[in-house]
Write a protein that holds these residues in place. Structure first.
Motif, PDB file in Angstrom:
ATOM      1  N   THR A 362      44.757  40.589  43.587  1.00  0.00           N
ATOM      2  CA  THR A 362      45.662  40.388  42.445  1.00  0.00           C
ATOM      3  C   THR A 362      45.466  39.059  41.730  1.00  0.00           C
ATOM      4  OG1 THR A 362      47.415  39.336  43.765  1.00  0.00           O
ATOM      5  CG2 THR A 362      47.391  41.732  43.686  1.00  0.00           C
ATOM      6  N   GLY A 364      46.847  36.405  42.712  1.00  0.00           N
ATOM      7  CA  GLY A 364      48.093  35.669  42.895  1.00  0.00           C
ATOM      8  C   GLY A 364      48.023  34.677  44.033  1.00  0.00           C
ATOM      9  N   ASP A 369      54.218  36.445  44.791  1.00  0.00           N
ATOM     10  CA  ASP A 369      53.173  37.471  44.697  1.00  0.00           C
ATOM     11  C   ASP A 369      53.075  38.307  45.974  1.00  0.00           C
ATOM     12  OD1 ASP A 369      52.328  36.801  42.071  1.00  0.00           O
ATOM     13  OD2 ASP A 369      51.199  35.106  42.860  1.00  0.00           O
ATOM     14  N   ARG A 376      52.248  47.912  49.909  1.00  0.00           N
ATOM     15  CA  ARG A 376      50.985  48.036  49.179  1.00  0.00           C
ATOM     16  C   ARG A 376      49.771  47.909  50.101  1.00  0.00           C
ATOM     17  NH1 ARG A 376      51.350  43.769  44.426  1.00  0.00           N
ATOM     18  NH2 ARG A 376      49.794  45.108  43.428  1.00  0.00           N
ATOM     19  N   LYS A 454      54.511  46.195  41.746  1.00  0.00           N
ATOM     20  CA  LYS A 454      53.879  47.464  41.399  1.00  0.00           C
ATOM     21  C   LYS A 454      53.942  48.375  42.610  1.00  0.00           C
ATOM     22  CE  LYS A 454      50.539  45.412  38.138  1.00  0.00           C
ATOM     23  NZ  LYS A 454      49.104  45.256  37.833  1.00  0.00           N
ATOM     24  N   LEU A 458      46.868  48.518  47.490  1.00  0.00           N
ATOM     25  CA  LEU A 458      45.774  47.555  47.390  1.00  0.00           C
ATOM     26  C   LEU A 458      44.700  47.901  48.415  1.00  0.00           C
ATOM     27  CD1 LEU A 458      47.792  44.209  47.100  1.00  0.00           C
ATOM     28  CD2 LEU A 458      46.880  45.626  45.256  1.00  0.00           C
TER      29      LEU A 458
END
Length: 509
Positions: A362, A364, A369, A376, A454, A458
């Protein structure tokens, strides 16, 4: 004890020689082969050679120190313990950094070459028995780190981190070198055992130059281990450097700094003179380091800056064990320091692997984050959470036992040697451990209890997921074999005292 050079002595230097050769091979492979996977594979597989030589030295170890190259190289239990740690760091770093380096860093070959050269310096620092070779090893460790900090060539923060690191590193090296020069001026030799002999035989307490030399050497190594008030480099450089480089700084530089610090103070006999003043300085350093590190870490929002202050706090805990052995002249405190370093290396590498995975997926680097990361990427979240809980000292993970061994060693030595201030030092360390729960817990809470930004899943590259699994598995295994590892660390720490005591016996003290 060998005093000259023999061809057979090259065997004692074989881990460092093979690691240097591997770094040159990686550089050549990167020059002619453009596939980064090949370069990383050569670096990782090539570590088997220095690992083989290190294991061979361990298996042929008779328990006594072996000397080579005019006593500049010392191969003993202490050096071998750290060689294993440094090779472990290099292997996990190569494994966990591949995806990030391929994505964000220009010149993967340079990154791995610099990492291997720095590891060589770290291994030499643990094995040196002489001041000049100690300083050269320190610089061989440091120079590659300065370059690694600036390898994000399009990021202004990375360039700024590299410049700050070079300037502050040069200053700390100058301070250390001046302290070493004073030692040479006082004793007329650069050999650590000869220095110990001079301290025992020819110097008296209250010599101002001895006190100044001790303080300058503490300051020089204090920079490497990021101890207060020499910690100012860590937060900005950790934040600006590539995340894998930050992980390497946090474990490699600290472990190497303590390897050199313990070697020079106990093997070199600096603990034989002006001990009360020295102990007071180290105790104050320990209190300030763990307190500032924990308190400031609790208010950070950037996870790399938080880990920088966490690293500072961990240095404070390690100074407690160092202080205990310094005050009592017994190896138990240093043995606990060695065990703590091993656990810290595994834990921090695992935690940073999770941070690298998030940054790789990401971009982040903020604590926010991490929100909902458990949904995820469950594997990364579980491994990262266990490593963070280990850093906080939550039972039953290995970080808890490392603190138990460290604090109990200091406490028991304080009781046995009638030094109650050591017990107060342990109480302060325990209170600081409670504070650390705040900021480690913030990340765990964000991962497991906050809603994700979201709802996507990942993907974590194989190297990163393998690093997290290996680090987590090692921490769980250490729960079972903690006493076995501590039993290995105690003879390693005792070697530092045994050599100095041998000098004292020879002098009739």
């Amino acid at each position: 004890m060998a005093t000259g050079f023999k061809v057979a002595d090259l065997y004692l230097l074989s881990p460092e020689l093979s690691l240097t050769l591997l770094a040159l091979v990686v550089m050549a492979v990167d020059l002619f082969v453009k596939r980064r996977a090949v370069t990383a594979a050569v670096a990782l597989v090539g570590l088997l050679v220095p690992a083989f030589f290190t294991i061979s030295l361990i298996l042929t170890n008779t328990g006594s120190a072996r000397h080579a190259f005019f006593n500049m190289l010392v191969v003993d239990n202490y050096a071998l313990f750290f060689k294993v740690i440094f090779l472990l760091i290099a292997a996990v770093m190569i494994l966990s950094s591949y995806s990030y380096v391929s994505k964000y860093v220009r010149g993967a070959g340079e990154f791995y070459t610099l990492l291997l050269f720095s590891t060589t310096g770290m291994m030499l620092m643990a094995s040196t028995g002489e001041l000049i070779s100690l300083y050269i090893s320190l610089e061989l460790t440091s120079f590659p780190l300065y370059v690694m900090a600036g390898l994000l060539r399009t990021d202004q923060r990375s360039a700024e981190a590299a410049v700050k690191y070079v300037l502050l590193g040069a200053m700390s090296s100058a301070i250390l070198l001046y302290g070493l020069a004073l030692l040479y001026g006082l004793t007329g030799t650069t050999d650590l055992l000869s220095i110990a002999g001079t301290f025992a035989k020819g110097l008296q307490d209250g010599n101002l130059l001895v006190i100044v030399a001790d303080i300058l050497i503490l300051a020089g190594f204090g920079f490497k281990i990021s101890a207060v008030p020499f910690h100012m480099w860590a937060p900005d450089i950790y934040e600006g450097a590539p995340t894998p480089a930050t992980a390497f700084f946090s474990v490699g530089s600290k472990a190497a700094g303590f390897a050199g610090l313990l070697r020079i103070f106990f093997y070199g006999g600096l603990n034989l003179r002006d001990l009360p003043q020295l102990v007071v300085v180290v105790a104050i350093m320990a209190i300030l380091t763990m307190t500032l590190g924990n308190v400031v870490a609790a208010v950070q929002s950037n996870v790399k800056r938080m880990m920088a202050y966490s690293s500072i706090a961990q240095a404070g805990y390690l100074l407690v064990g160092f202080c205990a052995s310094l005050a009592t002249g017994r190896p138990e405190g240093n043995a606990a320091v060695l065990f703590f370093i091993l656990v810290y290396v595994l834990t921090n590498l695992g935690a940073f692997a999770g941070i690298i995975a998030l940054a790789n997926a990401t971009g982040g680097e903020q604590i926010e984050d991490f929100r909902g990361l458990a949904r995820r990427e469950p594997l990364v979240s579980l491994g990262t959470a266990l490593c963070l809980l280990s850093l906080a000292g939550i039972p039953p993970v290995a970080g808890f036992w490392s603190k138990v061994f460290l604090f109990s060693a200091a406490w028991s030595q304080g009781v046995e040697m009638n030094q109650p201030w050591l017990q107060w030092l342990v109480i302060i360390a325990l209170l600081n451990s409670v504070v650390s729960l705040v900021y480690y817990g913030r990340i765990v809470k964000a991962m497991y209890f906050d809603a994700p930004p979201k709802e996507d899943r990942l993907s974590t590259p194989l190297g990163l997921s393998s690093s997290i699994v290996l680090a987590t598995a090692a921490l769980l295994v250490l729960i079972v074999v903690a006493q076995v590892v501590l039993n290995w660390a105690l003879p390693a720490a005792s070697m530092l005292f045994a050599s100095a005591q041998g000098v004292l016996m020879a002098l009739g003290h």
